[in-house]
Design a protein around this motif. Structure first.
Motif, PDB file in Angstrom:
ATOM      1  N   LEU A  99     -36.266  92.839  -1.867  1.00 49.11           N
ATOM      2  CA  LEU A  99     -34.978  92.681  -2.555  1.00 49.11           C
ATOM      3  C   LEU A  99     -34.516  93.984  -3.194  1.00 49.11           C
ATOM      4  O   LEU A  99     -33.325  94.268  -3.237  1.00 49.11           O
ATOM      5  CB  LEU A  99     -35.078  91.579  -3.619  1.00 49.11           C
ATOM      6  CG  LEU A  99     -35.172  90.153  -3.077  1.00 49.11           C
ATOM      7  CD1 LEU A  99     -35.312  89.159  -4.218  1.00 49.11           C
ATOM      8  CD2 LEU A  99     -33.966  89.804  -2.213  1.00 49.11           C
ATOM      9  N   VAL A 100     -35.470  94.772  -3.677  1.00 51.59           N
ATOM     10  CA  VAL A 100     -35.081  96.024  -4.318  1.00 51.59           C
ATOM     11  C   VAL A 100     -34.447  96.993  -3.302  1.00 51.59           C
ATOM     12  O   VAL A 100     -33.643  97.842  -3.658  1.00 51.59           O
ATOM     13  CB  VAL A 100     -36.287  96.668  -5.049  1.00 51.59           C
ATOM     14  CG1 VAL A 100     -37.255  97.332  -4.095  1.00 51.59           C
ATOM     15  CG2 VAL A 100     -35.829  97.653  -6.098  1.00 51.59           C
ATOM     16  N   ILE A 101     -34.787  96.810  -2.045  1.00 54.96           N
ATOM     17  CA  ILE A 101     -34.206  97.654  -0.996  1.00 54.96           C
ATOM     18  C   ILE A 101     -32.848  97.095  -0.569  1.00 54.96           C
ATOM     19  O   ILE A 101     -31.900  97.835  -0.321  1.00 54.96           O
ATOM     20  CB  ILE A 101     -35.138  97.687   0.231  1.00 54.96           C
ATOM     21  CG1 ILE A 101     -36.429  98.370  -0.140  1.00 54.96           C
ATOM     22  CG2 ILE A 101     -34.487  98.383   1.403  1.00 54.96           C
ATOM     23  CD1 ILE A 101     -37.543  98.031   0.814  1.00 54.96           C
ATOM     24  N   SER A 103     -30.833  95.450  -2.358  1.00 54.59           N
ATOM     25  CA  SER A 103     -29.863  95.322  -3.451  1.00 54.59           C
ATOM     26  C   SER A 103     -28.897  96.483  -3.471  1.00 54.59           C
ATOM     27  O   SER A 103     -29.053  97.479  -2.781  1.00 54.59           O
ATOM     28  CB  SER A 103     -30.602  95.249  -4.779  1.00 54.59           C
ATOM     29  OG  SER A 103     -31.260  96.459  -5.020  1.00 54.59           O
ATOM     30  N   ARG A 105     -26.892  99.717  -4.518  1.00 55.08           N
ATOM     31  CA  ARG A 105     -27.361 101.034  -4.944  1.00 55.08           C
ATOM     32  C   ARG A 105     -26.739 101.431  -6.288  1.00 55.08           C
ATOM     33  O   ARG A 105     -27.113 102.411  -6.884  1.00 55.08           O
ATOM     34  CB  ARG A 105     -27.013 102.091  -3.885  1.00 55.08           C
ATOM     35  CG  ARG A 105     -27.755 101.873  -2.597  1.00 55.08           C
ATOM     36  CD  ARG A 105     -29.224 102.267  -2.750  1.00 55.08           C
ATOM     37  NE  ARG A 105     -29.982 101.811  -1.627  1.00 55.08           N
ATOM     38  CZ  ARG A 105     -30.694 100.710  -1.604  1.00 55.08           C
ATOM     39  NH1 ARG A 105     -30.759  99.931  -2.666  1.00 55.08           N
ATOM     40  NH2 ARG A 105     -31.366 100.361  -0.532  1.00 55.08           N
ATOM     41  N   SER A 110     -25.940  96.476 -10.274  1.00 56.08           N
ATOM     42  CA  SER A 110     -27.179  95.709 -10.145  1.00 56.08           C
ATOM     43  C   SER A 110     -27.643  95.148 -11.487  1.00 56.08           C
ATOM     44  O   SER A 110     -28.388  94.199 -11.545  1.00 56.08           O
ATOM     45  CB  SER A 110     -28.288  96.558  -9.535  1.00 56.08           C
ATOM     46  OG  SER A 110     -28.637  97.604 -10.397  1.00 56.08           O
ATOM     47  N   ALA A 115     -30.170  88.660  -6.904  1.00 52.19           N
ATOM     48  CA  ALA A 115     -30.085  88.727  -5.446  1.00 52.19           C
ATOM     49  C   ALA A 115     -29.094  87.680  -4.930  1.00 52.19           C
ATOM     50  O   ALA A 115     -29.060  86.541  -5.406  1.00 52.19           O
ATOM     51  CB  ALA A 115     -31.467  88.485  -4.865  1.00 52.19           C
ATOM     52  N   GLN A 119     -28.797  88.333   0.671  1.00 54.55           N
ATOM     53  CA  GLN A 119     -29.983  89.199   0.522  1.00 54.55           C
ATOM     54  C   GLN A 119     -31.269  88.376   0.600  1.00 54.55           C
ATOM     55  O   GLN A 119     -32.243  88.795   1.233  1.00 54.55           O
ATOM     56  CB  GLN A 119     -29.923  89.946  -0.817  1.00 54.55           C
ATOM     57  CG  GLN A 119     -28.848  91.015  -0.861  1.00 54.55           C
ATOM     58  CD  GLN A 119     -28.517  91.457  -2.278  1.00 54.55           C
ATOM     59  OE1 GLN A 119     -28.944  90.872  -3.259  1.00 54.55           O
ATOM     60  NE2 GLN A 119     -27.720  92.508  -2.385  1.00 54.55           N
TER      61      GLN A 119
ATOM     62  N   LEU B 163     -31.617  93.002 -10.545  1.00 56.50           N
ATOM     63  CA  LEU B 163     -31.915  94.004  -9.513  1.00 56.50           C
ATOM     64  C   LEU B 163     -32.125  95.375 -10.159  1.00 56.50           C
ATOM     65  O   LEU B 163     -32.893  96.193  -9.661  1.00 56.50           O
ATOM     66  CB  LEU B 163     -30.782  94.042  -8.491  1.00 56.50           C
ATOM     67  CG  LEU B 163     -30.642  92.743  -7.680  1.00 56.50           C
ATOM     68  CD1 LEU B 163     -29.401  92.760  -6.826  1.00 56.50           C
ATOM     69  CD2 LEU B 163     -31.863  92.510  -6.813  1.00 56.50           C
ATOM     70  N   PHE B 164     -31.446  95.586 -11.280  1.00 59.43           N
ATOM     71  CA  PHE B 164     -31.642  96.820 -12.043  1.00 59.43           C
ATOM     72  C   PHE B 164     -33.105  96.916 -12.493  1.00 59.43           C
ATOM     73  O   PHE B 164     -33.757  97.950 -12.357  1.00 59.43           O
ATOM     74  CB  PHE B 164     -30.711  96.793 -13.262  1.00 59.43           C
ATOM     75  CG  PHE B 164     -30.905  97.923 -14.235  1.00 59.43           C
ATOM     76  CD1 PHE B 164     -30.602  99.226 -13.886  1.00 59.43           C
ATOM     77  CD2 PHE B 164     -31.363  97.686 -15.531  1.00 59.43           C
ATOM     78  CE1 PHE B 164     -30.767 100.265 -14.790  1.00 59.43           C
ATOM     79  CE2 PHE B 164     -31.527  98.714 -16.434  1.00 59.43           C
ATOM     80  CZ  PHE B 164     -31.225 100.004 -16.060  1.00 59.43           C
ATOM     81  N   LYS B 166     -35.672  95.385 -11.169  1.00 58.45           N
ATOM     82  CA  LYS B 166     -36.564  95.557 -10.009  1.00 58.45           C
ATOM     83  C   LYS B 166     -36.587  97.032  -9.588  1.00 58.45           C
ATOM     84  O   LYS B 166     -37.630  97.552  -9.212  1.00 58.45           O
ATOM     85  CB  LYS B 166     -36.089  94.679  -8.842  1.00 58.45           C
ATOM     86  CG  LYS B 166     -36.253  93.187  -9.108  1.00 58.45           C
ATOM     87  CD  LYS B 166     -35.882  92.388  -7.878  1.00 58.45           C
ATOM     88  CE  LYS B 166     -35.523  90.938  -8.185  1.00 58.45           C
ATOM     89  NZ  LYS B 166     -36.452  90.206  -9.000  1.00 58.45           N
ATOM     90  N   VAL B 181     -36.505 104.900  -0.053  1.00 58.28           N
ATOM     91  CA  VAL B 181     -35.850 103.643   0.321  1.00 58.28           C
ATOM     92  C   VAL B 181     -34.430 103.542  -0.243  1.00 58.28           C
ATOM     93  O   VAL B 181     -33.779 102.516  -0.104  1.00 58.28           O
ATOM     94  CB  VAL B 181     -36.678 102.396  -0.098  1.00 58.28           C
ATOM     95  CG1 VAL B 181     -38.031 102.402   0.561  1.00 58.28           C
ATOM     96  CG2 VAL B 181     -36.802 102.285  -1.600  1.00 58.28           C
ATOM     97  N   GLY B 182     -33.968 104.614  -0.882  1.00 61.36           N
ATOM     98  CA  GLY B 182     -32.552 104.673  -1.240  1.00 61.36           C
ATOM     99  C   GLY B 182     -32.217 104.346  -2.679  1.00 61.36           C
ATOM    100  O   GLY B 182     -31.043 104.168  -3.009  1.00 61.36           O
ATOM    101  N   ILE B 183     -33.220 104.253  -3.544  1.00 64.72           N
ATOM    102  CA  ILE B 183     -32.912 104.013  -4.956  1.00 64.72           C
ATOM    103  C   ILE B 183     -32.543 105.353  -5.588  1.00 64.72           C
ATOM    104  O   ILE B 183     -33.266 106.331  -5.432  1.00 64.72           O
ATOM    105  CB  ILE B 183     -34.128 103.390  -5.679  1.00 64.72           C
ATOM    106  CG1 ILE B 183     -34.415 101.991  -5.103  1.00 64.72           C
ATOM    107  CG2 ILE B 183     -33.873 103.289  -7.184  1.00 64.72           C
ATOM    108  CD1 ILE B 183     -35.725 101.385  -5.567  1.00 64.72           C
TER     109      ILE B 183
END
Lengths: 242, 286
Positions: A99-101, A103, A105, A110, A115, A119, B163-164, B166, B181-183
């Motif tokens: 989920l962190v991927i 979600s 950016r 966020s 989620a 997702q 999500l923040f 996580k 992974v793009g964070i």
């Protein structure tokens, strides 16, 4: 999307881990990268994925050429990867690892988001594919080594990038896990993805790879179809030590 | 018996203040893996912001104080820590930089407001006092305990359900993979500093309402927050809370038959015992 290196160089304290390497990896095929330990295979994908800075030469992704790739730019270059020594988010659940991927950016977005059903559906689909759905609520640190490898493969699937780099994904896996991941690689190939596979198991290389590149001391030793390349005398000498 | 009740109440109040300091410290430590000593001065900044806005109603000055602490934390990350991280500065360099920041900001506050202690505007016209089983506490003490509980539960919810949160957990686990992974880890760090510093700000304001504010108030708060974080388990939210209350109880019951000046000796003695026998803290595995 094709991936090329042009005179790529990476050295550590004078040792050339990648030495003027020029190769091309085509989409829609599985390209195996072989070589004895210390031949520069992992360093090569570490450079491609921004872990190590480029010391010389260039990397071409599609029609664009780069002399530097930073880690945080890697997803924007449509690249994703697994690691030789598995690296998942250990203190998060299996589900949260994906989920962190998936979600947003944007941090501020966020902050107020949980989620979305889309997702969650995507995470479920991926976890079922890699056989970890039943473990979705387990902490990643509680998984076996092979299961963590599967989670890394799941992360690659969740990211859905055009260039997929797999660094010894089968290490530590049971035969049924190997079969599952082999199927996933074949599916990615059918979807036209660019796939790089570093692997020591010659049987798997023969079964999965359409093309192989053999490295020795950071240099290109041979490349071509697996059966032909693996029969070459210089490859046998360098790789098998025979 | 009354004395035991009073010591228990004092321990809970002290534990709550240490909780507020440890929460923010652990949050930033978890994400950045360095000892941000400037965390202590965030409490001072918040207290003095409330003092600066004394003429304004408390519903303006208190949020302003919390926001000011968060904002300073965010700006420090963007202008000092983030550039240092990009230059691959070691954690020792970051620690020294944060000590420099702490000292500079503390001095600036003293220059602006003098080194003398100041009183914040009264939060209650007449502070209500309560009695419980022979022990007494004020409404401000109640506010301190409630604030610590709200901040701990709020931070827990933030980390677990958004999500923040996580993304923060991901960065705490493996910053390099998080990037790949793009964070957006740099932006995330700034946000983490904002939240962590704002929570320290809450501690500073509450201590100010309970006693007084003084430019050097940040260091003792910081040290107790760090001790709580270490004995609970560095980077662990609930470990920090547990450590804070353990520290509060040990400190207060430790001075049962001796002078209150022994408090710090007991606190640091506890820290040293943990460093020798359980350096990973209560909640972390070795």
């Amino acid at each position: 999307m094709s991936l090329k290196t042009k005179n790529l160089e990476k050295h550590f304290d004078g040792v050339h881990a990648v030495d003027h390497l020029s190769i091309e990896i085509k989409p829609g095929v599985i390209t195996g990268i072989l070589g004895p330990n210390g031949s520069g295979k992992t360093t090569l994908i570490n450079v491609i994925s921004g872990i190590h800075p480029i010391d010389g030469g260039e990397i071409a992704i599609g029609s664009q050429t780069f002399s530097s790739i930073k880690r945080h730019e890697v997803p924007d270059f449509d690249i994703t990867r697994t690691f030789q020594n598995v690296r998942v988010f250990e203190q998060m659940t299996v589900m949260d690892n994906l989920l962190v991927i998936l979600s947003s950016r944007s941090v501020l977005t966020s902050l107020r988001q949980r989620a979305t059903p889309k997702q969650l559906d995507r995470a479920q689909e991926v976890l079922k594919k890699v056989g970890l759905w039943e473990k979705r609520n387990s902490l990643a640190s509680k998984l076996s080594y092979g299961q963590r490898k599967l989670l890394e493969v799941g992360r690659v699937l969740a990211m859905d990038k055009k260039i997929n780099l797999f660094d010894e994904p089968f290490a530590g896996m049971f035969p049924e896990m190997v079969k599952r991941v082999s199927g996933i690689l074949q599916n990615l190939k059918q979807c036209g993805k660019t796939i790089v596979l570093i692997e020591h198991n010659m049987q798997l290389i023969r079964e999965l790879c359409d093309y192989v590149i053999v490295m020795d001391a950071g240099k290109l030793l041979a490349q071509g179809e697996p059966e032909k390349v693996l029969a070459q005398k210089n490859v046998i000498e360098a790789y098998l030590g025979e | 018996m009354d004395f035991v009740v009073q010591l228990t109440i004092n321990s809970i109040i002290a534990g709550s203040i240490y909780t507020l300091m440890a929460l923010g410290f652990n949050l930033t430590y978890g994400a950045t893996k360095f000892f941000n000593l400037a965390h202590g001065v965030m409490a001072t900044i918040a207290g003095y912001t409330v003092f600066y806005f004394s003429s304004q109603p408390l519903y303006i000055s208190i949020p302003a104080g919390i926001f000011a602490a968060g904002l300073v934390g965010y700006v420090l990350d963007r202008t000092i820590y983030s550039p240092l991280r990009k230059r691959k500065a070691s954690n020792m360099v970051l620690l020294v930089a944060s000590l420099g920041v702490f000292t500079a900001l503390e001095s600036l506050i003293a220059l602006k407001f003098s080194s003398q202690h100041q009183s914040l505007p009264e939060i209650f016209a007449s502070v209500p006092t309560f009695n419980l089983f022979g022990g007494s506490f004020t409404a401000i003490h109640l506010l301190i305990v409630a604030s610590a509980a709200v901040c701990a539960l709020g931070l827990h919810a933030l980390l677990k359900y958004t999500l923040f949160g996580k993304a923060i957990n991901a960065v705490s686990d493996d910053e390099e993979v998080s990037k790949i992974v793009g964070i957006n880890t740099n932006r995330l760090m700034g946000q983490v500093f904002f939240v962590g510093s704002a929570i320290a700000g809450v501690a500073g304001i509450l201590v100010g309402f309970d006693t007084v504010i003084i430019p050097i108030m940040g260091m003792p708060l910081l040290l107790k927050g760090i001790i709580a974080a270490i004995i609970g388990g560095l980077g662990s939210l609930w470990g920090g809370v547990l450590g804070a209350f353990l520290l509060g109880f040990v400190e207060n019951f430790g001075i049962w038959h001796i002078s209150g000046e022994w408090k710090d000796v007991i606190a640091f003695g506890l820290l040293i015992l943990f460093l020798i026998f359980r350096p990973q803290g209560i909640l972390k595995k070795s």
